[in-house]
Design an enzyme around this catalytic site. Structure first.
Site, PDB file in Angstrom:
ATOM      1  N   VAL A  14      14.639  17.245  24.883  1.00 38.16           N
ATOM      2  CA  VAL A  14      16.556  17.672  24.339  1.00 38.16           C
ATOM      3  C   VAL A  14      16.840  18.527  24.530  1.00 38.16           C
ATOM      4  O   VAL A  14      17.520  19.048  24.914  1.00 38.16           O
ATOM      5  CB  VAL A  14      16.336  16.193  24.001  1.00 38.16           C
ATOM      6  CG1 VAL A  14      18.077  16.911  23.301  1.00 38.16           C
ATOM      7  CG2 VAL A  14      15.833  15.296  23.516  1.00 38.16           C
ATOM      8  N   LYS A 105      16.316  11.703  13.359  1.00 39.97           N
ATOM      9  CA  LYS A 105      16.778  10.853  13.184  1.00 39.97           C
ATOM     10  C   LYS A 105      16.099  10.505  11.832  1.00 39.97           C
ATOM     11  O   LYS A 105      15.948   9.646  10.983  1.00 39.97           O
ATOM     12  CB  LYS A 105      17.065   8.947  14.605  1.00 39.97           C
ATOM     13  CG  LYS A 105      15.197   9.049  14.790  1.00 39.97           C
ATOM     14  CD  LYS A 105      14.630   7.636  15.310  1.00 39.97           C
ATOM     15  CE  LYS A 105      13.499   8.510  15.390  1.00 39.97           C
ATOM     16  NZ  LYS A 105      12.950   8.514  17.120  1.00 39.97           N
ATOM     17  N   GLU A 129      25.135  11.943  16.977  1.00 36.08           N
ATOM     18  CA  GLU A 129      25.539  11.196  17.591  1.00 36.08           C
ATOM     19  C   GLU A 129      24.266  11.009  18.558  1.00 36.08           C
ATOM     20  O   GLU A 129      24.100   9.566  18.757  1.00 36.08           O
ATOM     21  CB  GLU A 129      26.660  11.691  18.793  1.00 36.08           C
ATOM     22  CG  GLU A 129      26.970  11.162  19.523  1.00 36.08           C
ATOM     23  CD  GLU A 129      27.632   9.477  19.756  1.00 36.08           C
ATOM     24  OE1 GLU A 129      28.942   9.549  18.586  1.00 36.08           O
ATOM     25  OE2 GLU A 129      27.042   8.456  19.161  1.00 36.08           O
ATOM     26  N   ILE A 136      24.117   6.279  24.674  1.00 39.44           N
ATOM     27  CA  ILE A 136      25.445   5.430  23.764  1.00 39.44           C
ATOM     28  C   ILE A 136      26.636   6.064  22.874  1.00 39.44           C
ATOM     29  O   ILE A 136      26.048   6.427  21.436  1.00 39.44           O
ATOM     30  CB  ILE A 136      25.124   4.357  23.202  1.00 39.44           C
ATOM     31  CG1 ILE A 136      24.081   3.945  24.136  1.00 39.44           C
ATOM     32  CG2 ILE A 136      26.551   3.230  22.699  1.00 39.44           C
ATOM     33  CD1 ILE A 136      23.887   1.867  24.032  1.00 39.44           C
ATOM     34  N   LYS A 205      16.935   4.168  12.706  1.00 36.76           N
ATOM     35  CA  LYS A 205      18.328   4.501  13.688  1.00 36.76           C
ATOM     36  C   LYS A 205      19.087   3.174  12.360  1.00 36.76           C
ATOM     37  O   LYS A 205      20.267   3.460  12.536  1.00 36.76           O
ATOM     38  CB  LYS A 205      18.250   3.632  14.578  1.00 36.76           C
ATOM     39  CG  LYS A 205      17.354   5.151  15.432  1.00 36.76           C
ATOM     40  CD  LYS A 205      17.581   4.780  16.886  1.00 36.76           C
ATOM     41  CE  LYS A 205      16.281   5.300  18.056  1.00 36.76           C
ATOM     42  NZ  LYS A 205      15.782   5.289  19.004  1.00 36.76           N
TER      43      LYS A 205
HETATM   44  N1  HSE Z   1      10.817   6.540  21.322  1.00 40.12           N
HETATM   45  C1  HSE Z   1      12.559   5.862  21.374  1.00 40.12           C
HETATM   46  C2  HSE Z   1      12.765   4.687  22.016  1.00 40.12           C
HETATM   47  C3  HSE Z   1      13.555   6.428  21.806  1.00 40.12           C
HETATM   48  O1  HSE Z   1      11.685   4.390  22.881  1.00 40.12           O
HETATM   49  O2  HSE Z   1      14.332   3.864  22.508  1.00 40.12           O
HETATM   50  C4  HSE Z   1      13.672   7.391  20.179  1.00 40.12           C
HETATM   51  O3  HSE Z   1      13.766   7.353  19.327  1.00 40.12           O
END
Ligand code: HSE
Length: 434
Positions: A14, A105, A129, A136, A205
């Site tokens: 990232v 997260k 975000e 999203i 999340k």
């Molecule tokens: N590993 C996560 C996923 C993405 O498969 O959506 C990062 O949180």
């Protein structure tokens, strides 16, 4: 044009995506921020690691003190994973007068309220975000665009790996282990996918969304969760026969006249054709209901280098122009204990259920099962038992859909039914998302 100096800590996947946008698309950031976002420091642990992005030598460093002590840097993208050293570094950045943007997260789900409180004390902000649903823009929408609403529910697909696996199992009848292997080969699943497939990633999340949308300051490990790792192909097939799909859903619903919030993560049945039921592959989606706006649906890439970098850079711009404060104000509102909602007892969670019992095909067995459900006040809406003929197969799946019932009643009935000598001790129960 005015300039905002920016730092990045961590140049993993990232971090490199963020650096690429800042270095290659300064025009875009300038257009939206009305000022140049200038990458001044990129701090890494290992300078010798090969990277896909060309970072000028005077920017790249393994000395975080250079960034901490540079008073000209006002905002930093903190992009290292895990709890430590990410937490200590975040605190040091805040204490040195910098606003922080993060995609972490796990850190926010465990320590978010404490970090937000500290940032507020210091007059700083934390933008996040990218921590939920990757590309999203759900955080900005919940905290800013939907701020005229009382949000009443949020139901979401927040883990791309699980959705990839479960969609392929559903559409192609594929085997769990084979699809997981394909997901790993495609780089969609981690080498160790445990946190993805056991529901932990989705629940982390959800904890962040619950804080932002409802003021629930809950530690993610207190939210009941189940992943997709023990889902049986036969349950997906039965669900399909009845016109449903199975999805891993992060569930948040306001109850008790707005005083409580019900939270859980688990595989749930959703009527085929509903937007959430049709989210395929590694996509994420969030369905939000607000009392003024009604239902709103968000869909997109929940992970990956550039979708996540898109969210991080938007946060850098928002921080540079002062828009992050709007999100922070929502959190501040919730920091007031009187306005906060409480995490409702999971046993009170109400809804319809899919249940499967593998039962001996003997007289009276159906009656035993239904009377135990009846004793818990659970009403049956439909039953499927397919004929298996007169061969040696004496155990048959008995599938039921119930009317709305409390989680505690369903748990009690399932335990009693599983203890019957005529029923195998591994019944299945899945919530139906209505
Ligand atoms: N590993 C996560 C996923 C993405 O498969 O959506 C990062 O949180």
């Amino acid at each position: 044009m005015e300039k905002t100096n920016v730092g990045i800590v961590g140049l993993g996947t990232v971090g490199q995506g963020v650096a690429k946008i800042l270095l290659d698309h300064g025009d875009r950031t300038a257009r939206h921020a009305g000022r140049t976002l200038w990458l001044k420091h990129a701090i890494v642990r290992d300078l010798s690691k090969p990277r896909d992005v060309n970072i000028p030598d005077d920017i790249l460093s393994d000395d975080i003190e250079r960034l901490i002590n540079d008073e000209s840097v006002s905002v930093v993208a903190q992009l290292i994973g895990g709890i430590e050293p990410a937490k200590s570094i975040t605190l040091r950045l805040l204490e040195s007068g910098k606003d922080v943007v993060t995609a972490n997260k796990a850190l926010l789900a465990a320590h978010g309220p404490e970090l937000f409180d500290r940032a507020r004390e210091l007059g700083r902000s934390i933008a996040f975000e990218a921590s939920v649903a990757g590309g999203i823009p759900i955080i900005a929408n919940v905290s800013q665009c939907l701020s005229a609403n009382q949000i009443t529910s949020m139901h979401a697909i927040l883990n791309g790996t699980s959705n990839f696996i479960i969609s392929k199992m559903d559409l192609e009848g594929a085997d769990y282990n084979e699809v997981l292997k394909t997901a790993q080969e495609l780089g969609l699943a981690e080498a160790d996918p445990t946190m993805d497939v056991d529901g932990s990633d989705a629940v982390q999340k959800l904890a962040i969304l619950a804080h932002l949308g409802f003021g629930a300051r809950v530690h993610w490990s207190d939210i009941p969760k189940r992943g997709i790792d023990n889902i049986q192909a036969c349950d997906m097939a039965f669900a399909k026969q009845m016109g449903y799909r199975v999805k891993l859903i992060a569930y948040a619903k306001l109850v008790d006249n707005g005083k409580g919030i019900q939270l859980c993560v688990g595989p749930m049945l959703i009527k085929a054709g509903e937007p959430l039921a049709e989210v395929q592959a590694n996509y994420n989606a969030v369905s939000v209901v607000g009392d003024a706006v009604g239902p709103v649906f968000f869909h997109g890439q929940g992970a990956g280098q550039m979708p996540t970098a898109s969210a991080v850079v938007a946060d850098l711009i928002d921080t540079a122009v002062g828009r992050t404060d709007l999100t922070f104000k929502t959190l501040e509102l919730w920091a007031d204990g009187n306005k906060r909602v409480e995490f409702a007892s999971p046993g009170e969670l109400e809804g319809r259920f899919y249940m499967r019992f593998d039962v001996q095909d003997h007289p009276g067995v159906l009656g035993q099962v239904t009377s135990l459900l009846g004793e818990q006040g659970i009403s049956i809406a439909s039953v499927i038992q397919h004929e298996v003929g007169d061969g040696p197969a004496k155990t048959v799946p008995l599938v039921m859909m119930t009317h709305a019932a409390k989680e505690s009643a369903a748990t009690a009935a399932m335990t009693q039914i599983a203890a019957l000598p005529t029923v195998a001790d591994t019944p299945e129960r899945l919530r139906i998302l209505d």
